[in-house]
Design a protein around this motif. Structure first.
Motif, mmCIF file in Angstrom:
data_model
loop_
_atom_site.group_PDB
_atom_site.id
_atom_site.type_symbol
_atom_site.label_atom_id
_atom_site.label_comp_id
_atom_site.label_asym_id
_atom_site.label_seq_id
_atom_site.Cartn_x
_atom_site.Cartn_y
_atom_site.Cartn_z
ATOM 1 N N PRO A 420 -2.418 39.264 -92.946
ATOM 2 C CA PRO A 420 -3.438 38.869 -93.002
ATOM 3 C C PRO A 420 -3.393 38.351 -94.189
ATOM 4 O O PRO A 420 -3.116 38.594 -95.479
ATOM 5 C CB PRO A 420 -4.967 39.570 -92.915
ATOM 6 N N TYR A 421 -4.481 37.328 -95.172
ATOM 7 C CA TYR A 421 -4.764 36.741 -95.985
ATOM 8 C C TYR A 421 -5.553 37.632 -97.379
ATOM 9 O O TYR A 421 -6.330 38.105 -96.523
ATOM 10 C CB TYR A 421 -5.264 35.711 -95.946
ATOM 11 N N ASN A 422 -4.215 37.527 -98.104
ATOM 12 C CA ASN A 422 -5.164 37.881 -99.614
ATOM 13 C C ASN A 422 -6.609 36.909 -100.259
ATOM 14 O O ASN A 422 -5.592 35.873 -100.915
ATOM 15 C CB ASN A 422 -4.485 38.169 -100.386
ATOM 16 N N GLU A 423 -7.261 36.810 -100.066
ATOM 17 C CA GLU A 423 -8.368 36.166 -100.285
ATOM 18 C C GLU A 423 -9.922 36.699 -101.259
ATOM 19 O O GLU A 423 -10.806 36.725 -101.682
ATOM 20 C CB GLU A 423 -9.924 35.421 -98.704
ATOM 21 N N GLY A 424 -9.175 37.770 -101.827
ATOM 22 C CA GLY A 424 -10.275 38.390 -102.650
ATOM 23 C C GLY A 424 -9.197 37.356 -104.764
ATOM 24 O O GLY A 424 -8.884 36.980 -104.375
ATOM 25 N N PRO A 425 -10.544 38.028 -105.855
ATOM 26 C CA PRO A 425 -10.407 37.570 -106.316
ATOM 27 C C PRO A 425 -8.832 38.135 -107.602
ATOM 28 O O PRO A 425 -8.778 37.079 -108.292
ATOM 29 C CB PRO A 425 -11.657 37.915 -107.483
ATOM 30 N N THR A 426 -8.713 38.517 -107.176
ATOM 31 C CA THR A 426 -7.330 39.183 -107.856
ATOM 32 C C THR A 426 -6.315 39.033 -107.224
ATOM 33 O O THR A 426 -5.242 39.082 -108.174
ATOM 34 C CB THR A 426 -7.139 40.996 -107.797
ATOM 35 N N GLU A 427 -5.882 38.966 -106.167
ATOM 36 C CA GLU A 427 -4.775 38.634 -105.700
ATOM 37 C C GLU A 427 -4.505 37.309 -105.117
ATOM 38 O O GLU A 427 -5.307 37.136 -104.935
ATOM 39 C CB GLU A 427 -3.943 39.845 -104.792
ATOM 40 N N PRO A 428 -3.299 36.371 -105.166
ATOM 41 C CA PRO A 428 -3.111 35.068 -105.009
ATOM 42 C C PRO A 428 -2.922 34.974 -103.416
ATOM 43 O O PRO A 428 -2.252 35.877 -103.114
ATOM 44 C CB PRO A 428 -1.783 34.723 -105.570
ATOM 45 N N LEU A 429 -3.381 34.388 -103.168
ATOM 46 C CA LEU A 429 -3.076 33.701 -101.255
ATOM 47 C C LEU A 429 -1.403 33.638 -101.114
ATOM 48 O O LEU A 429 -0.879 34.102 -100.203
ATOM 49 C CB LEU A 429 -3.492 32.390 -100.717
ATOM 50 N N GLY A 430 -0.831 32.773 -101.754
ATOM 51 C CA GLY A 430 0.697 33.252 -101.660
ATOM 52 C C GLY A 430 1.235 33.166 -102.922
ATOM 53 O O GLY A 430 0.615 33.452 -103.934
ATOM 54 N N ARG A 431 2.680 33.125 -102.984
ATOM 55 C CA ARG A 431 3.405 33.088 -103.851
ATOM 56 C C ARG A 431 5.215 32.420 -103.230
ATOM 57 O O ARG A 431 4.515 31.548 -102.567
ATOM 58 C CB ARG A 431 4.284 34.011 -104.847
ATOM 59 N N ILE A 432 5.529 31.416 -104.766
ATOM 60 C CA ILE A 432 6.232 30.600 -104.609
ATOM 61 C C ILE A 432 7.484 31.317 -105.241
ATOM 62 O O ILE A 432 8.001 31.891 -105.773
ATOM 63 C CB ILE A 432 6.957 29.140 -105.035
ATOM 64 N N VAL A 433 8.885 31.201 -104.536
ATOM 65 C CA VAL A 433 10.021 31.440 -104.341
ATOM 66 C C VAL A 433 11.767 30.452 -104.122
ATOM 67 O O VAL A 433 10.899 29.295 -103.731
ATOM 68 C CB VAL A 433 10.874 32.682 -103.931
ATOM 69 N N THR A 434 12.056 30.831 -105.085
ATOM 70 C CA THR A 434 13.655 29.507 -104.877
ATOM 71 C C THR A 434 14.662 29.987 -104.203
ATOM 72 O O THR A 434 15.238 31.138 -104.133
ATOM 73 C CB THR A 434 14.342 29.625 -106.377
ATOM 74 N N LEU A 435 14.558 29.254 -102.661
ATOM 75 C CA LEU A 435 16.065 28.945 -102.667
ATOM 76 C C LEU A 435 17.071 29.022 -102.480
ATOM 77 O O LEU A 435 18.228 28.867 -101.978
ATOM 78 C CB LEU A 435 15.394 29.082 -100.940
ATOM 79 N N ILE A 436 17.389 27.674 -103.332
ATOM 80 C CA ILE A 436 18.421 27.156 -103.805
ATOM 81 C C ILE A 436 18.268 26.389 -105.305
ATOM 82 O O ILE A 436 17.214 25.721 -105.125
ATOM 83 C CB ILE A 436 18.766 25.859 -102.779
#
Length: 525
Positions: A420-436
């Protein structure tokens, strides 16, 4: 192998309660009877042998199979292969479901389960070899020029759409796939004056599916969008969006032998619409990003309830998703909970579209106002150079997240949206990672990104295949190095298409009706 078998035997005996610790006996007054001869493994009851093999890794099961006829027979027991398949039939915290069945699992024999499991493993092995050739290469021929193709999840069924509204399919599990009609011709695009051009070349077709996870057999809703660049169109009916229900056709033994289609809904597109860039279907909602000429912001993205839109009028309710930036998405995906994921040169964004007011028409030609603000946005991914719809994967649903693979300029990014989504003000909804880190391919014409595999077609240079583990995934495989593969045609209309489960790649041709099917899996029917 011997150590694995010993461990499995001890595990089974401990679990079954057949083994008890040795007890210290009082000193015997008379000599003990001679010890019994040792019992061989093959003399164990069949049920006990089966329990032992259920504890083994698949490689050890295949090694045990070569010992004797008794163990060969036990190694083909259905429960052994069901145990091996089961972890791949549902998502985990770090990976999506990797085995997709088209029938209830109770209908699969031991041979069926063994084949599906070993093909999955051999697809991964075939992807990593350096022999520069697929395990099997075939060619299919369509009766009409293909305007769009779609490889159904699982890699067996390939859908082909033509400009006349005809949709055919191929069974790629067959050694010699042949074309079957799913939906017959619907439009007449022939022009009375042949000098006016070829309307077939000016027709645009886009397809997307929404799989029915509640159906015991393979079933999905198929959305097909047809649009024409010519005004007036030769056939006004060819400027429309259609939704079909596609189901698996089965024989008396409940085995899949084909596909059937049932019409669900259709609604027209305005005459100013010159093409669909991308679309997504989930439940009753359809997302369309289209080109509407003659306006200041010519690319418009709508969320439409296709059940309400069904009919022959253009005044159906729709929600215009028009942010202040990222108005020109190359990929859109409807997510659970009324969320829309978009990828544009300005970055990746997630919107909640349910609060956008509904309208019943296209906006005015000078409309530039914002109608929605993203819940989450990430910029600076370097995705502005050469971004196209095939640069973004479909969504992959893990047990606690929704993930995408996205190609940047020289980096492959992974997007992780917690669910379930992080829709609060403190945690971001998502994040970016590097695959290559570095994708050292100078010319990228067509590409397809899966969860941990990708293929890139580079004209006369050839085809490149990639593996890329996710940071939270346990992966002892080789580094994500490109592997040079088969040479490819000089030009394409779309594609390629990739299915990671079957290890199958479809490469479409541009100027002819023949298309290549590559099987990377070392095991195939």
């Amino acid at each position: 192998m011997l150590a694995a078998v010993k461990s499995a035997v001890l595990a089974v005996f401990n679990r079954s309660g057949l083994w008890q610790p040795a007890r210290v006996q009082p000193e015997a007054r008379e000599p003990s009877p001679p010890p019994r001869p040792p019992v061989g493994l093959c003399e164990f009851p069949l049920e006990l042998l089966t329990m032992i093999l259920e504890e083994l890794d698949w490689r050890d099961v295949l090694r045990v199979r070569m010992v004797c006829k008794t163990l060969q027979g036990v190694s083909k027991t259905r429960s052994v292969w069901l145990n091996l398949c089961r972890p791949h039939l549902s998502p985990t915290a770090t990976a999506p479901q990797t085995l997709h069945l088209e029938r209830p699992i109770k209908l699969y024999t031991s041979y069926d389960l063994e084949f599906l499991f070993l093909r999955l493993k051999s697809a991964d092995a075939g992807w990593r070899t350096e022999d520069n050739s697929p395990a099997r290469k075939r060619e299919i021929v369509t009766t009409k020029p293909a305007k769009f193709m779609y490889l159904v999840e699982g890699g067996r069924w390939l859908l082909v759409a033509s400009a006349t509204g005809c949709i055919t399919y191929f069974d790629l599990d067959s050694s010699t796939p042949t074309e079957s009609v799913l939906i017959p011709d619907q439009f007449d695009l022939r022009l009375p004056d042949v000098d006016q051009g070829n309307p077939f070349a000016e027709a645009k077709v886009v397809m997307a599916t929404d799989r029915d996870s509640d159906s015991a057999f393979l079933a999905f809703n198929l959305v097909v969008s047809f649009s024409l660049t010519r005004t007036p169109p030769p056939d006004p009916k060819a400027q429309c969006v259609q939704i079909w229900r596609v189901e698996l056709a089965v024989d008396d033994q409940k085995r899949g032998i084909g596909l059937t289609a049932e019409f669900l809904a259709s609604f027209p597109l305005e005459s100013s619409v010159r093409g669909i860039f991308c679309q997504s279907l989930r439940g009753p909602h359809l997302a369309l990003s289209l080109l509407s000429v003659g306006r200041e912001n010519c690319q418009l993205t709508f969320i439409i309830d296709w059940k309400q839109a069904n009919g022959d009028q253009t005044n159906y309710p729709r929600r215009l998703l028009h942010p202040p930036y990222g108005k020109n998405p190359e990929a859109i995906h409807i997510l659970p909970g009324n969320k829309l994921f978009t990828v544009a040169p300005q970055g990746v964004m997630v919107f909640d579209y349910i609060d956008i007011p509904e309208t019943t028409s296209l906006p005015p030609v000078d409309f530039t106002d914002a109608t929605a603000m993203p819940l989450w946005r990430v910029r600076g991914l370097g995705i502005h150079l050469g971004l196209q719809s095939s640069s973004i994967s479909k969504p992959f649903f893990c047990s606690h997240s929704i993930r995408f693979s996205i190609r940047g300029r020289d980096t492959v990014h992974g997007v992780i949206i917690d669910y379930p989504y992080n829709e609060g003000p403190t945690e971001p909804l998502g994040r970016i990672v590097t695959l290559i880190e570095k994708l050292n391919i100078k010319m990228k014409l067509y590409e397809y990104y899966g969860y941990s595999k990708a293929t890139v077609l580079c004209g006369r240079i050839g085809t490149y295949l990639f593996n890329y583990p996710w940071p939270d995934e346990q992966n002892d495989g080789p580094l994500p190095t490109p592997l040079h593969r088969e040479g490819t045609p000089e030009s394409w209309n779309f594609g390629p298409f990739l299915d990671e489960q079957s290890g199958r790649i479809v490469v479409s041709a541009h100027k002819k009706e023949s298309h290549d099917i590559w099987d990377l899996a070392l095991l195939y029917k």
